[in-house]
Design a protein around this motif. Structure first.
Motif, short mmCIF file in Angstrom:
data_model
loop_
_atom_site.label_atom_id
_atom_site.label_comp_id
_atom_site.label_asym_id
_atom_site.label_seq_id
_atom_site.Cartn_x
_atom_site.Cartn_y
_atom_site.Cartn_z
N LYS A 107 0.84 -1.21 0.00
CA LYS A 107 0.00 0.00 0.00
C LYS A 107 0.88 1.26 0.00
O LYS A 107 0.53 2.26 -0.62
N ALA B 138 -6.45 9.64 -1.03
CA ALA B 138 -6.58 10.18 0.32
C ALA B 138 -5.20 10.57 0.88
O ALA B 138 -4.20 9.89 0.63
N VAL C 68 -8.59 5.51 9.04
CA VAL C 68 -8.38 4.38 8.14
C VAL C 68 -6.95 3.87 8.32
O VAL C 68 -5.99 4.62 8.13
N LYS D 296 -4.26 0.81 7.23
CA LYS D 296 -4.09 -0.26 6.25
C LYS D 296 -2.76 -0.98 6.44
O LYS D 296 -1.70 -0.33 6.41
N VAL E 233 -7.55 -3.85 6.12
CA VAL E 233 -7.97 -2.46 6.27
C VAL E 233 -8.93 -2.32 7.45
O VAL E 233 -9.93 -3.03 7.53
N ILE F 133 -11.29 0.41 9.69
CA ILE F 133 -11.90 1.74 9.71
C ILE F 133 -12.51 1.91 11.10
O ILE F 133 -13.40 1.16 11.48
N GLU G 203 -4.57 6.70 6.65
CA GLU G 203 -5.04 7.69 5.67
C GLU G 203 -6.38 8.30 6.01
O GLU G 203 -7.13 7.78 6.85
N GLU G 204 -6.63 9.40 5.37
CA GLU G 204 -7.87 10.15 5.52
C GLU G 204 -9.04 9.31 5.00
O GLU G 204 -8.90 8.60 4.01
N PHE G 205 -10.18 9.40 5.65
CA PHE G 205 -11.38 8.69 5.22
C PHE G 205 -12.06 9.48 4.11
O PHE G 205 -12.27 10.67 4.22
N LEU G 206 -12.38 8.79 3.03
CA LEU G 206 -13.09 9.45 1.92
C LEU G 206 -14.52 8.94 1.91
O LEU G 206 -14.76 7.73 2.05
N GLU H 212 -18.29 3.69 -4.20
CA GLU H 212 -17.12 3.12 -4.86
C GLU H 212 -17.47 2.50 -6.21
O GLU H 212 -18.59 2.07 -6.42
N LYS I 26 -19.59 -5.55 -1.62
CA LYS I 26 -18.54 -6.21 -0.83
C LYS I 26 -19.05 -6.88 0.43
O LYS I 26 -18.47 -7.87 0.88
N ILE J 186 -8.77 4.57 -4.29
CA ILE J 186 -8.73 3.89 -3.00
C ILE J 186 -7.59 2.88 -3.00
O ILE J 186 -6.86 2.73 -2.03
N GLU J 187 -7.45 2.18 -4.11
CA GLU J 187 -6.38 1.17 -4.21
C GLU J 187 -6.14 0.78 -5.65
O GLU J 187 -7.01 0.96 -6.51
P1 AMP Z 1 -8.61 -1.53 0.16
O1 AMP Z 1 -8.11 -2.88 0.53
O2 AMP Z 1 -7.58 -0.46 0.16
O3 AMP Z 1 -9.46 -1.54 -1.09
O4 AMP Z 1 -9.70 -1.16 1.28
C1 AMP Z 1 -10.80 -1.99 1.52
C2 AMP Z 1 -12.06 -1.16 1.62
O5 AMP Z 1 -11.93 -0.21 2.69
C3 AMP Z 1 -12.34 -0.32 0.40
O6 AMP Z 1 -13.02 -1.03 -0.59
C4 AMP Z 1 -13.17 0.79 0.97
O7 AMP Z 1 -14.51 0.37 1.14
C5 AMP Z 1 -12.57 0.99 2.33
N1 AMP Z 1 -11.59 2.09 2.31
C6 AMP Z 1 -10.27 1.97 2.09
N2 AMP Z 1 -9.66 3.16 2.13
C7 AMP Z 1 -10.61 4.07 2.39
C8 AMP Z 1 -10.61 5.49 2.57
N3 AMP Z 1 -9.49 6.20 2.49
N4 AMP Z 1 -11.77 6.09 2.81
C9 AMP Z 1 -12.92 5.36 2.89
N5 AMP Z 1 -12.99 4.03 2.76
C10 AMP Z 1 -11.85 3.38 2.51
#
Ligand code: AMP
Ligand code: GLY
Length: 424
Positions: free
Chosen positions: A107, A122, A147, A149, A159, A161, A191-194, A198, A220, A288-289
């Motif tokens: 990440k 973010a 958030v 990770k 991840v 939250i 990281e900052e929450f967005l 999605e 999901k 996000i990723e």
């Molecule tokens: P990731 O493995 O990075 O995709 O994160 C898994 C899930 O966490 C994502 O599909 C989002 O639903 C949530 N998520 C990850 N990063 C953020 C973020 N910065 N703000 C809000 N939701 C996030």
């Protein structure tokens, strides 16, 4: 040509299904495959990261092209393994080399890539055991929810939250000191929450040019109304109703183009799929990723909408001639519903007899976690079957997919009945 698809899920069955319609595909193999791929390909009983055995099978079966489905072999360097081997180096592999696969494997690497190339994402900082106090102070400068990770691959569970600051600080300690996610959380990205909805964007690139495939949205959580535990994905729809022309152009200009240019600038060779997980924040896309593969179950909704010969696109990717091609899209909507084992994503039973597959007429059933016991198809995973239907609009496609999935049954089968409702 002879083609080998690596993997055993719904994504790989969909690849095989699409390749089996290609005029360029002579013999098709899947390693290890499932009961669905067994019908259209030869299954080879090889684990996806057993490179030695894959090599033997590739040579024995005179494979001309290898398509890698999941991330694990890519992050472990399967493409590099082929390039370094005298007898394999001229056999093209679809999927990036290890250096670029780090976009999914780390990440922090992905975040650094995005900040280097001004790709919207973010705000973040990353921390190790040595910088844990700075991490706690950084959290104090952020707004909840927090958030956290795990840097490395953690089977989609890395991840967190968290609403409360103190809890977030202790979770950071657990991840870094107690290695909550093993080696994957030796480093943590905070990281900052967005806030937003999605969607998934897929790019097929030969390292120079890229083709954007139809967008998709996946579901999901296990429970209806997006509640309960996270899963690998309970269904998908394509196209995404809110991804209109203006939003799609923003994705292209602000994210896809700089991503492709960034890979070139950083000298990261890339032939394969880039899966960009996006979030729509008030009409602006943020990343996000990155994943270095196709999504699952998004593939099951995206590929049935592509009318190109898949073998041609895969060869063009290998040969660096994608700029000569365009993606041809069926304008209809596709919806995919995932049938899972009772208990998933926690403990579940396998080996359940699956009934009704032959009764399905107006949908395609992609196998996700199945195997053959004699001639009988039985469940062999948490996610078992992905049922995809096409329709003139999302509503009609959903109606059809639900009508068809009802014909299928196995003990403790479960599926979400609310797909698409959030978008009406
Ligand atoms: P990731 O493995 O990075 O995709 O994160 C898994 C899930 O966490 C994502 O599909 C989002 O639903 C949530 N998520 C990850 N990063 C953020 C973020 N910065 N703000 C809000 N939701 C996030
Ligand atoms: N459906 C999300 C993924 O493939 O990671």
């Amino acid at each position: 040509m002879n083609i080998l698809v690596i993997g055993s899920g719904g994504r790989e069955h969909t690849f095989c299904w699409k390749l089996s319609q290609s005029t360029h595909c002579k013999n098709l193999f899947a390693a290890p495959g499932n009961a669905g791929t067994a019908k259209i390909a030869t299954n080879l009983d090889i684990a996806v990261t057993d490179f030695e055995k894959i090599k033997t099978a590739v040579l024995q079966n005179q494979i001309d092209l290898v398509i890698v489905g999941p991330e694990a072999p890519l992050v472990a360097g399967i493409h590099d393994y082929f390039l370094q081997d005298e007898r394999l180096k001229n056999i093209p592999v679809i999927g990036p080399q290890k250096a670029a696969a780090n976009l999914e494997g780390s990440k922090e690497f992905a975040k650094e890539f995005m900040s280097r190339h001004q790709i919207p994402t973010a705000r973040y900082a990353s921390f190790t055991k040595q910088t844990i106090e700075a991490g706690c102070r950084f959290l104090e400068t952020m707004y909840p929810p927090y958030v956290l990770k795990a840097d490395g691959l953690a089977a989609g569970k890395g991840v967190l939250i968290i609403q409360d600051l103190k809890e977030a600080q202790s979770a950071l300690r657990e991840m870094l000191v107690e290695k909550k996610f093993g080696a994957a959380s030796a480093k943590v990205v905070v990281e900052e929450f967005l806030s937003g909805i999605e969607l998934s964007c897929f790019v097929l690139t030969d390292g120079t040019s890229g083709l954007i495939l139809p967008m998709a949205k996946d579901y999901k959580r296990i429970g209806e109304g997006d509640t309960g535990l996270n899963t690998g994905g309970m269904g998908a729809i394509s196209p995404v109703p809110f991804a209109d022309e203006i939003f799609t152009k923003k994705i292209h200009d602000r994210i896809v183009a700089p991503t492709l240019q960034g890979l070139k600038k950083d000298q990261l060779p890339y032939k394969g799929f880039i899966f960009i997980g996006l979030i729509n924040v008030n009409g602006d896309p943020y990343v996000i990723e990155y994943n270095v593969r196709m999504g699952d179950p998004e593939t099951e909704a995206v590929l049935p909408r592509i009318t190109n010969d898949w073998g041609v696109l895969m060869m063009a990717t290998a040969q660096g001639t994608l700029h000569e091609h365009q993606i041809a899209i069926d304008p209809r909507a596709a919806t995919t519903i995932m049938a899972v084992s009772g208990g998933y994503p926690e403990a579940y039973e396998k080996g359940k007899i699956i009934n009704g597959l032959a009764a399905v007429e107006d949908a395609v059933v992609f196998h996700a976690g199945t195997r053959l016991e004699g001639n009988q198809v039985v469940s062999d995973g948490g996610r078992v079957l992905a049922v995809t239907a096409l329709g003139d609009n999302m509503d009609l496609a959903l109606k059809k997919a639900y009508q068809e999935i009802e014909k299928i049954s196995f003990d403790k089968m479960y599926y979400r009945k609310d797909l698409g409702k959030d978008l009406l």
